[in-house]
Motif scaffolding. Structure first.
Motif, PDB file in Angstrom:
ATOM      1  N   LEU A  10       0.842  -1.204   0.000  1.00  0.00           N
ATOM      2  CA  LEU A  10       0.000   0.000   0.000  1.00  0.00           C
ATOM      3  C   LEU A  10       0.873   1.248   0.000  1.00  0.00           C
ATOM      4  CD1 LEU A  10      -2.853  -0.959   2.501  1.00  0.00           C
ATOM      5  CD2 LEU A  10      -3.118  -0.437   0.070  1.00  0.00           C
ATOM      6  N   ALA A  11       1.912   1.252   0.815  1.00  0.00           N
ATOM      7  CA  ALA A  11       2.812   2.405   0.881  1.00  0.00           C
ATOM      8  C   ALA A  11       3.550   2.596  -0.449  1.00  0.00           C
ATOM      9  CB  ALA A  11       3.801   2.233   2.026  1.00  0.00           C
ATOM     10  N   LYS A  12       4.025   1.499  -1.032  1.00  0.00           N
ATOM     11  CA  LYS A  12       4.742   1.594  -2.304  1.00  0.00           C
ATOM     12  C   LYS A  12       3.851   2.133  -3.414  1.00  0.00           C
ATOM     13  CE  LYS A  12       8.295  -1.928  -1.681  1.00  0.00           C
ATOM     14  NZ  LYS A  12       8.821  -3.218  -2.163  1.00  0.00           N
ATOM     15  N   ARG A  13       2.580   1.765  -3.371  1.00  0.00           N
ATOM     16  CA  ARG A  13       1.641   2.194  -4.414  1.00  0.00           C
ATOM     17  C   ARG A  13       0.925   3.498  -4.043  1.00  0.00           C
ATOM     18  NH1 ARG A  13       4.450  -1.109  -6.735  1.00  0.00           N
ATOM     19  NH2 ARG A  13       3.679  -3.029  -7.666  1.00  0.00           N
ATOM     20  N   LYS A  14       1.241   4.020  -2.860  1.00  0.00           N
ATOM     21  CA  LYS A  14       0.597   5.243  -2.364  1.00  0.00           C
ATOM     22  C   LYS A  14      -0.926   5.128  -2.432  1.00  0.00           C
ATOM     23  CE  LYS A  14       4.370   8.419  -3.381  1.00  0.00           C
ATOM     24  NZ  LYS A  14       5.498   7.684  -3.660  1.00  0.00           N
ATOM     25  N   MET A  15      -1.405   3.993  -1.908  1.00  0.00           N
ATOM     26  CA  MET A  15      -2.829   3.689  -1.923  1.00  0.00           C
ATOM     27  C   MET A  15      -3.317   3.551  -0.487  1.00  0.00           C
ATOM     28  SD  MET A  15      -4.778   0.447  -3.763  1.00  0.00           S
ATOM     29  CE  MET A  15      -4.014   0.752  -5.332  1.00  0.00           C
ATOM     30  N   SER A  16      -4.525   3.992  -0.238  1.00  0.00           N
ATOM     31  CA  SER A  16      -5.106   3.894   1.106  1.00  0.00           C
ATOM     32  C   SER A  16      -5.838   2.565   1.278  1.00  0.00           C
ATOM     33  CB  SER A  16      -6.080   5.046   1.345  1.00  0.00           C
ATOM     34  OG  SER A  16      -7.245   4.871   0.564  1.00  0.00           O
TER      35      SER A  16
END
Length: 75
Positions: A10-16
């Protein structure tokens, strides 16, 4: 022990968590259980949907680490 690295992806893809929940079609509570390492199991279908949503491989999500209680041959 198997570690589920949803939080890392999630952090790598900047997704919540909310965005992933909507894309995968499972509740935010269930995504949070995976994210926080509290899950005891994950369905292959769910893993497939998560990999599709995050554009990653299952090995990016799942990781094995020895936890001391598991017998390792040759040691």
């Amino acid at each position: 022990m198997i570690i589920i690295n949803v939080d890392v992806m999630l952090a790598k893809r900047k997704m919540s968590v909310t965005q992933l929940s909507e894309r995968v079609g499972i509740t935010m509570a269930n995504i949070s259980i995976l994210k926080n390492g509290k899950a005891k199991a994950i369905k292959i279908d769910t893993l497939n949907k998560i990999c599709t949503a995050l554009d990653c491989q299952p090995g990016d999500i799942l990781e094995w680490r020895p936890d001391g209680g598991e017998k390792q041959e040759g040691l």
